[in-house]
Write an enzyme that holds these catalytic residues in place. Structure first.
Site, PDB file in Angstrom:
ATOM      1  N   GLN A  15       0.840  -1.205   0.000  1.00 43.30           N
ATOM      2  CA  GLN A  15       0.000   0.000   0.000  1.00 43.30           C
ATOM      3  C   GLN A  15       0.873   1.253   0.000  1.00 43.30           C
ATOM      4  O   GLN A  15       1.617   1.484   0.965  1.00 43.30           O
ATOM      5  CB  GLN A  15      -0.873  -0.015   1.264  1.00 43.30           C
ATOM      6  N   GLY A  16       0.784   2.062  -1.042  1.00 41.38           N
ATOM      7  CA  GLY A  16       1.617   3.259  -1.147  1.00 41.38           C
ATOM      8  C   GLY A  16       0.791   4.520  -0.976  1.00 41.38           C
ATOM      9  O   GLY A  16       0.483   5.207  -1.957  1.00 41.38           O
ATOM     10  N   SER A  53       4.371  -1.237   4.115  1.00 43.77           N
ATOM     11  CA  SER A  53       4.525  -2.539   4.782  1.00 43.77           C
ATOM     12  C   SER A  53       4.921  -3.620   3.781  1.00 43.77           C
ATOM     13  O   SER A  53       4.276  -3.757   2.729  1.00 43.77           O
ATOM     14  CB  SER A  53       3.211  -2.972   5.438  1.00 43.77           C
ATOM     15  N   GLU A  94     -11.068  -1.962   5.021  1.00 44.78           N
ATOM     16  CA  GLU A  94      -9.889  -2.284   5.841  1.00 44.78           C
ATOM     17  C   GLU A  94     -10.208  -2.152   7.337  1.00 44.78           C
ATOM     18  O   GLU A  94      -9.992  -3.067   8.121  1.00 44.78           O
ATOM     19  CB  GLU A  94      -8.748  -1.327   5.468  1.00 44.78           C
ATOM     20  N   ASN A 102      -5.591   6.175  15.892  1.00 42.13           N
ATOM     21  CA  ASN A 102      -6.853   6.167  16.645  1.00 42.13           C
ATOM     22  C   ASN A 102      -7.339   7.579  16.977  1.00 42.13           C
ATOM     23  O   ASN A 102      -8.538   7.791  17.147  1.00 42.13           O
ATOM     24  CB  ASN A 102      -6.701   5.306  17.909  1.00 42.13           C
ATOM     25  N   GLU A 103      -6.401   8.539  17.040  1.00 44.78           N
ATOM     26  CA  GLU A 103      -6.848   9.929  17.250  1.00 44.78           C
ATOM     27  C   GLU A 103      -7.702  10.363  16.047  1.00 44.78           C
ATOM     28  O   GLU A 103      -8.764  10.978  16.206  1.00 44.78           O
ATOM     29  CB  GLU A 103      -5.644  10.884  17.405  1.00 44.78           C
TER      30      GLU A 103
HETATM   31  C1  LIG Z   1       3.042  -0.919  11.388  1.00 42.56           C
HETATM   32  C2  LIG Z   1       2.691   0.144  10.400  1.00 42.56           C
HETATM   33  C3  LIG Z   1       2.405  -0.204   9.091  1.00 42.56           C
HETATM   34  C4  LIG Z   1       2.096   0.780   8.155  1.00 42.56           C
HETATM   35  N1  LIG Z   1       1.912   0.397   6.861  1.00 42.56           N
HETATM   36  C5  LIG Z   1       1.642   1.331   5.926  1.00 42.56           C
HETATM   37  C6  LIG Z   1       1.500   0.950   4.560  1.00 42.56           C
HETATM   38  O1  LIG Z   1       1.619  -0.223   4.209  1.00 42.56           O
HETATM   39  N2  LIG Z   1       1.253   1.916   3.666  1.00 42.56           N
HETATM   40  C7  LIG Z   1       1.121   3.225   4.003  1.00 42.56           C
HETATM   41  O2  LIG Z   1       0.865   4.037   3.121  1.00 42.56           O
HETATM   42  N3  LIG Z   1       1.278   3.632   5.293  1.00 42.56           N
HETATM   43  C8  LIG Z   1       1.549   2.705   6.253  1.00 42.56           C
HETATM   44  N4  LIG Z   1       1.726   3.087   7.574  1.00 42.56           N
HETATM   45  C9  LIG Z   1       1.725   4.507   7.900  1.00 42.56           C
HETATM   46  C10 LIG Z   1       0.502   4.939   8.698  1.00 42.56           C
HETATM   47  O3  LIG Z   1      -0.640   4.966   7.892  1.00 42.56           O
HETATM   48  C11 LIG Z   1       0.835   6.312   9.304  1.00 42.56           C
HETATM   49  O4  LIG Z   1       1.875   6.116  10.224  1.00 42.56           O
HETATM   50  C12 LIG Z   1      -0.349   6.941   9.995  1.00 42.56           C
HETATM   51  O5  LIG Z   1      -1.358   7.265   9.090  1.00 42.56           O
HETATM   52  C13 LIG Z   1       0.057   8.193  10.786  1.00 42.56           C
HETATM   53  O6  LIG Z   1       0.749   9.077   9.977  1.00 42.56           O
HETATM   54  P1  LIG Z   1       2.161   9.682  10.452  1.00 42.56           P
HETATM   55  O7  LIG Z   1       3.031   8.521  10.860  1.00 42.56           O
HETATM   56  O8  LIG Z   1       2.662  10.563   9.372  1.00 42.56           O
HETATM   57  O9  LIG Z   1       1.843  10.481  11.764  1.00 42.56           O
HETATM   58  P2  LIG Z   1       1.290  11.981  11.851  1.00 42.56           P
HETATM   59  O10 LIG Z   1       0.178  12.153  10.874  1.00 42.56           O
HETATM   60  O11 LIG Z   1       2.434  12.925  11.774  1.00 42.56           O
HETATM   61  O12 LIG Z   1       0.664  12.011  13.311  1.00 42.56           O
HETATM   62  C14 LIG Z   1       1.472  12.156  14.487  1.00 42.56           C
HETATM   63  C15 LIG Z   1       0.568  12.149  15.699  1.00 42.56           C
HETATM   64  O13 LIG Z   1      -0.334  13.284  15.644  1.00 42.56           O
HETATM   65  C16 LIG Z   1      -1.693  12.854  15.733  1.00 42.56           C
HETATM   66  N5  LIG Z   1      -2.530  13.676  14.876  1.00 42.56           N
HETATM   67  C17 LIG Z   1      -2.274  14.076  13.600  1.00 42.56           C
HETATM   68  N6  LIG Z   1      -3.292  14.832  13.126  1.00 42.56           N
HETATM   69  C18 LIG Z   1      -4.229  14.879  14.106  1.00 42.56           C
HETATM   70  C19 LIG Z   1      -5.516  15.486  14.226  1.00 42.56           C
HETATM   71  N7  LIG Z   1      -6.063  16.174  13.211  1.00 42.56           N
HETATM   72  N8  LIG Z   1      -6.209  15.341  15.385  1.00 42.56           N
HETATM   73  C20 LIG Z   1      -5.684  14.625  16.427  1.00 42.56           C
HETATM   74  N9  LIG Z   1      -4.447  14.021  16.376  1.00 42.56           N
HETATM   75  C21 LIG Z   1      -3.734  14.159  15.232  1.00 42.56           C
HETATM   76  C22 LIG Z   1      -1.672  11.420  15.216  1.00 42.56           C
HETATM   77  O14 LIG Z   1      -2.785  10.687  15.713  1.00 42.56           O
HETATM   78  C23 LIG Z   1      -0.351  10.910  15.756  1.00 42.56           C
HETATM   79  O15 LIG Z   1      -0.478  10.507  17.099  1.00 42.56           O
HETATM   80  C24 LIG Z   1       2.031   2.127   8.536  1.00 42.56           C
HETATM   81  C25 LIG Z   1       2.315   2.485   9.864  1.00 42.56           C
HETATM   82  C26 LIG Z   1       2.649   1.515  10.782  1.00 42.56           C
HETATM   83  C27 LIG Z   1       2.942   1.925  12.195  1.00 42.56           C
END
Ligand SMILES: Cc1cc2nc3c(=O)[nH]c(=O)nc-3n(C[C@H](O)[C@H](O)[C@H](O)COP(=O)(O)OP(=O)(O)OC[C@H]3O[C@@H](n4cnc5c(N)ncnc54)[C@H](O)[C@@H]3O)c2cc1C
Length: 380
Positions: free
Chosen positions: A125-126, A162, A245, A363-364
């Protein structure tokens, strides 16, 4: 509602259980997050396909059994009951495939699904980018029209992909109209990872596995035939992927009911060691997994009646991810000092469970969706 198996379901369960008992690998399968482990799991999943157990709910023409979603849940229960691991094909068969069934042309379905079922193509998934995770609509990877060749040229960077280090294909979102409003102007593309201009760079993680990857795209040509859904309507296609999903396909209850059974057995071996809160944690884990199973039956009943999964899928995602953390934590606590050794199955499970509240949308963010789109609360 009668929750016991019908005669047909009981026969399906018995057939699945018998097949798994005879055919499952004798030694536990290694993690699919190393190159070697991925290859071993792929061979196992190919064996599932060869006996038509890989994608039971799909039509027969694509390698399935035309099973109902209830039967799919039964298969999942039997699969995890047999001690088998998460599928390395999961992002294809559980995330992309429901979207392919909904949005793809017949030609795309015929081309994509049989190879996906047979684990010849393994999909990653990209979506996430360095500056676009929770705020997925902030993606900046772009696709520029190439009329001469009849397709698009993709450039940019995806991250946290992933098993991207070992997968063969990518489904991703790219900006096709930079002038459009944020949620418009995105398109959903499908591409082989060995296309010229793609660089896959593995990302090391704390537990030593290296399946995560960053994917760099430098003027990568993708033909029109590999656009899923309409050009500039990729957001809607992506939301269909996240709905199935979070709401059903990624985490079937069988995975958690099997873990809860393992937890109860561990409790019987070790006892509560004088700590009554441990007993409570075990009971809570068992009750929650059972509640999750019943709730999933309700979801599948609604789908069988023609409903679609909507924003309530966020409730589901928060529930299973927090339930998993609590369940794994109870296992670690029961093991006491033995649980500190990172090579135990429980420690691996616990560490992975900590990612549950992050992947598939944090979850946020799910709580924001629940507040605004399920409860109808104001945005501020
Ligand atoms: C094990 C694992 C597998 C994954 N696999 C994939 C994959 O295959 N493909 C892919 O594309 N992505 C993948 N991801 C990425 C995942 O989708 C992102 O990590 C996730 O969406 C959060 O984005 P971020 O890491 O950029 O955090 P950020 O968006 O920077 O968030 C940082 C923190 O701020 C909080 N936050 C941000 N905005 C808000 C808001 N508006 N209100 C309240 N809180 C907020 C978030 O909840 C989080 O706690 C994976 C992540 C993990 C951990």
């Amino acid at each position: 509602m009668d929750l016991t198996d019908t005669d047909d379901e009981a026969a399906f369960r018995a057939e699945a259980r018998a097949w798994l008992e005879v055919n499952k690998p004798r030694d536990p399968l290694p993690s699919g997050n190393t190159a070697e482990g991925f290859a071993v799991n792929r061979v196992w999943e190919r064996r599932l396909f060869d006996s038509r157990w890989a994608v039971v709910s799909w039509p027969e023409q694509y390698g399935g059994r035309d099973a109902t979603l209830f039967e799919w849940l039964i298969f999942e229960e039997e699969y995890y009951r047999a001690g088998l691991p998460q599928r390395v094909a999961q992002n294809g068969i559980f995330l992309l495939a429901p979207t392919v069934f909904e949005f793809a042309s017949p030609e795309q379905r015929d081309r994509i699904l049989p190879r996906m079922a047979a684990v010849e193509d393994v999909w990653a998934q990209g979506w996430s980018e360095p500056n676009a995770g929770s705020d997925l609509a902030a993606i900046s990877s772009r696709a520029v029209r190439d009329d001469e060749r009849g397709g698009w040229r993709l450039s940019g960077q995806k991250t946290w992909t992933s098993r991207g280090a070992f997968c063969t294909h990518l489904f991703g979102l790219f900006r096709t109209d930079p002038d459009a409003e944020r949620h418009r102007g995105m398109t959903y593309f499908l591409l082989p990872l060995d296309t010229s201009g793609v660089t896959v760079r593995p990302v090391d993680v704390l537990d030593g596995d290296a399946a995560f990857a960053e994917v760099f795209l430098d003027d990568v040509f993708v033909p029109d035939a590999d656009v899923l859904g309409e050009v500039n309507r990729g957001w809607e296609v992506a939301m269909a992927t996240t709905g199935s999903e979070r709401g059903l396909s990624l985490r079937s209850p069988g995975r958690f009911t099997a873990e809860a059974a393992r937890l109860v057995s561990l409790y019987r071996d070790r006892g509560d060691q004088g700590d009554a809160t441990l007993r409570d944690a075990v009971i809570r884990a068992w009750i929650d997994t059972e509640a999750y199973r019943l709730n999933t039956l309700q979801t599948v009943t609604r789908l069988a009646d023609g409903a679609r999964i909507g924003p309530e899928s966020s409730l589901n995602k928060v529930f299973w991810s927090e339930m998993d953390v609590a369940l794994q934590e109870a296992g670690i606590r029961l093991l006491g000092a033995d649980g500190e050794r990172t090579d135990t199955t429980w420690m691996k499970g616990f560490l992975f469970s900590l990612a549950g509240p992050i992947y598939a949308g944090t979850n946020e963010i799910q709580r924001n969706v629940i507040a605004e789109r399920v409860l109808g609360l104001p945005r501020k």
